[in-house]
Design a protein around this motif. Structure first.
Motif, PDB file in Angstrom:
ATOM      1  N   SER A 166     -85.488 -63.635  80.733  1.00 14.08           N
ATOM      2  CA  SER A 166     -85.810 -62.635  79.714  1.00 14.08           C
ATOM      3  C   SER A 166     -84.772 -61.527  79.767  1.00 14.08           C
ATOM      4  N   ILE A 167     -84.390 -61.018  78.606  1.00 11.04           N
ATOM      5  CA  ILE A 167     -83.429 -59.916  78.597  1.00 11.04           C
ATOM      6  C   ILE A 167     -84.083 -58.653  79.164  1.00 11.04           C
ATOM      7  N   ASP A 168     -83.244 -57.702  79.568  1.00 16.34           N
ATOM      8  CA  ASP A 168     -83.730 -56.459  80.163  1.00 16.34           C
ATOM      9  C   ASP A 168     -82.904 -55.295  79.617  1.00 16.34           C
ATOM     10  N   VAL A 169     -83.560 -54.372  78.911  1.00 18.17           N
ATOM     11  CA  VAL A 169     -82.847 -53.202  78.392  1.00 18.17           C
ATOM     12  C   VAL A 169     -83.175 -51.950  79.202  1.00 18.17           C
ATOM     13  N   ASP A 170     -83.946 -52.095  80.279  1.00 16.36           N
ATOM     14  CA  ASP A 170     -84.274 -50.938  81.105  1.00 16.36           C
ATOM     15  C   ASP A 170     -83.008 -50.392  81.770  1.00 16.36           C
ATOM     16  N   ALA A 171     -83.032 -49.095  82.040  1.00 19.91           N
ATOM     17  CA  ALA A 171     -81.867 -48.462  82.670  1.00 19.91           C
ATOM     18  C   ALA A 171     -82.282 -47.591  83.847  1.00 19.91           C
ATOM     19  N   ALA A 172     -83.540 -47.702  84.274  1.00 16.06           N
ATOM     20  CA  ALA A 172     -84.070 -46.785  85.287  1.00 16.06           C
ATOM     21  C   ALA A 172     -83.320 -46.883  86.608  1.00 16.06           C
ATOM     22  N   SER A 173     -82.923 -48.078  86.994  1.00 12.65           N
ATOM     23  CA  SER A 173     -82.299 -48.247  88.301  1.00 12.65           C
ATOM     24  C   SER A 173     -81.020 -47.419  88.426  1.00 12.65           C
TER      25      SER A 173
END
Length: 620
Positions: A166-173
């Protein structure tokens, strides 16, 4: 007597005004290579402090009687500057040859990388002096949690030709890792999710045509950390919808006001962040506010976006205190969103919290079940993480992954502006949901492959065609990058062989279907329209025609540099010949236009991390 009283009163007022007067000082901080974001600026002798933004600029109020500013950054000489007649003070920082433990003196002692174990990792740091005004923390009571990550290993193309995720657009890391490094310590390995570090940055990809929501782009070269291997970059770009054309929004702010949110870098920063978002709203949009502490409650009925004063007043009146009934708050927020549902609109819960749930549904499994059930209502979720010390990244990542949403970590007002203003559409308006990728590797050309990152987003091969299987979503203008390290057929340095099987015959490697074919991989990706339950399929073929690394795009160089830094921060078993000098060189070569300064910030962050690693090695 009356005249004497008036004179005395005027003298008192004048004296009080003088004692309470301040000077507003602004300026910019640079070094030999350009602007310097995240430099700590303090008023000497006080707890007043700030930090430079992505363009190296700062502003600070200096009390009467104080006349010195202190500028500090990891790996640079701390500078003390006297305040003269001008209210503009620009500073040029110089790198320090002093050991890092002596450089990081502003509110910190040296801190080594914290080793963490288990499926959910917990950091427990050494005692340091806190500097509250900077928004950093005292690890004396540090109990942060992160999901354990087992890195993707190399897969043999003959035995496992399909890779599905699945794609991931999160940037929290990335912003969380930045917080650790700017605070003078290395992040725990499980806080480093390489795909989120790469996808923190925007990339110059062509948008979709023919009204499709997503376009795909590929690029192939050698892997900098092992030039015998290929590095395949897969880029997705979502269509950009102009703000005026965005659908009406039904937003429910779900705000954690428990006692753990009382710190300056938590609820006060939440308030400032949400006010920035309020400024983007239109009359057709509406906002509700749900809060939770010991119990959950609705503090603002649905209010249209043109009544900004009313919404801001409700935000200003929030105060922190009590325990954390996160489960009850989520249920009430979704119920409120459902009651005000806009058909064809953007229906979304925006959760602002440190993730420290301790009343009611609180375990990761409980929260996952709750969100999985609620997402079926067509309501999306955005998770905004705040704070440190008791920060629960593991819970918030779970919520975002399972709630058809995205996840950002906000450690300062500059990050809030990036997430809620600069990337407003991408954060809040979904244009494609359940986006999945499946890559088929040609075993005649590929001996083995490895997906870099995305460990928490892997899917079974059968999940690709299953429209009931949840996956990541893309917002307006979002870009997504995935990197594969590929071992070409015949390369001798790959140690992936196993003993021959006893009970079954091993088939010889397949030959290309067409004589002379150079097909390396076939990429398939599925996505759904935001209101659809049926997916669409697109695909692309990549031939084994790699470019020389020197001639690849700046985006390719930068993404490769970020990936290499991520592997070094994780001390990855797959880092091979990765090194800091090479990673920084490639990231610097990939800065490109960088008008917001985010890539320049990353280069400086990598330089600081390099010094921290060196300091840790010297301390062993």
């Amino acid at each position: 007597m009356r005249k004497l009283f008036i004179i005395a009163l005027l003298f008192t007022v004048a004296t009080a005004f003088k004692l309470n007067s301040t000077r507003h000082i602004t300026g910019a901080v640079t070094d030999a290579s350009g602007v310097m974001p995240a430099v700590i600026v303090t008023v000497e002798g006080t707890a007043i402090g700030t930090q430079t933004d992505a363009k190296g600029k700062y502003s600070i109020d200096v009390p009467e009687g104080k006349n010195t500013l202190v500028f500090a950054f990891v790996g640079y000489k701390t500078q003390k500057v006297k305040i003269g007649k001008s209210n503009i003070i620009n500073v040029v920082m110089a790198a320090s040859s002093t050991q890092l433990s002596e450089v990081v003196v502003v509110g910190y002692a040296a801190q080594k990388r914290v080793s963490v174990t288990g499926s959910v990792s917990t950091i427990r740091g050494v005692a340091l002096e806190p500097v509250a005004s900077y928004g950093y923390f005292n690890p004396q009571e540090n109990n942060e949690s992160y999901k354990g990550i087992t890195e993707n290993g190399f897969q043999e193309a003959g035995a496992n030709p399909l890779s599905t995720f699945s794609i991931d657009v999160d940037a929290a890391s990335y912003s969380n890792v930045r917080r650790f490094i700017n605070g003078g310590s290395l992040p725990p390995a499980d806080a480093v999710r390489i795909e989120e570090m790469i996808n923190y940055f925007s990339y110059n990809l062509p948008g979709p045509k023919d009204n499709e929501p997503v376009a795909i782009t590929t690029e192939l070269s050698s892997a900098p950390w092992n030039t015998k291997h290929r590095l395949l970059r897969i880029g997705l770009k979502a269509k950009t919808i102009p703000t005026d054309n965005l659908p009406a929004s039904n937003l429910v702010f779900l705000i954690d006001v428990s006692g753990s949110m009382s710190d300056e870098n938590k609820l006060p920063l939440v308030k400032s962040s949400l006010k920035m978002l309020i400024n983007q709203l239109r009359p057709q949009d509406k906002v509700s506010i749900v809060v939770y502490a010991g119990a959950a409650g609705l503090v603002l009925q649905p209010t249209t976006g043109d009544k900004k004063a009313t919404i801001n007043n409700a935000i200003d009146n929030l105060e922190a205190g009590g325990s954390t009934a996160g489960g009850a708050g989520i249920k009430l927020a979704y119920a409120t969103a459902a009651e005000n549902f806009i058909k064809g609109g953007n229906n979304r819960v925006i959760l602002a919290t440190d993730g420290d749930f301790n009343v009611g549904a609180s375990s990761d499994d409980d929260m996952e079940k709750l969100i999985t059930k609620e997402r079926e209502s067509g309501i999306f979720l955005s998770v905004l993480g705040y704070g440190m010390g008791n920060y629960k990244d593991s819970k918030m990542e779970t919520l975002a992954d399972k709630g058809n949403g995205n996840y950002a970590y906000i450690d300062n007002i500059t990050e809030a502006r990036k997430t809620l203003v600069s990337e407003f559409g991408g954060t809040l308006f979904t244009v494609a949901k359940d986006v999945k990728l499946q890559i088929e590797f040609n075993p005649a050309m590929v001996q083995a492959y490895r997906l870099i990152g995305y460990e928490n987003r892997l899917l079974n091969k059968e999940d690709f065609n299953n429209d009931k299987k949840d996956a990541g979503d893309m917002g307006s203008g979002h870009t997504v990058t995935a990197l594969y390290e590929i071992v070409p057929a015949g390369i001798k340095d790959y140690a992936g062989n196993v003993d021959p099987l006893k009970y079954q015959k091993v088939e010889a490697p397949a030959k290309p279907a067409v004589t002379g074919s150079k097909e390396l991989v076939t990429i398939k990706f599925r996505y759904k329209e935001p209101t659809s339950s049926k997916s669409k399929l697109s695909q692309a073929v990549v031939n084994d025609v790699p470019k020389d690394f020197a001639s690849v795009s700046t985006d390719f160089k930068f993404a490769a540099g970020v990936a290499e830094v991520g592997m070094l921060l994780r001390d990855s078993q797959f880092k091979q010949n990765a090194n800091w000098a090479q990673a920084i060189k490639n990231a610097r070569a990939g800065k490109g236009d960088d008008h917001e300064g985010y890539r320049a910030e990353f280069v400086k962050l990598a330089e600081s991390a390099k010094l921290l690693v060196k300091n840790e090695e010297l301390g062993k």
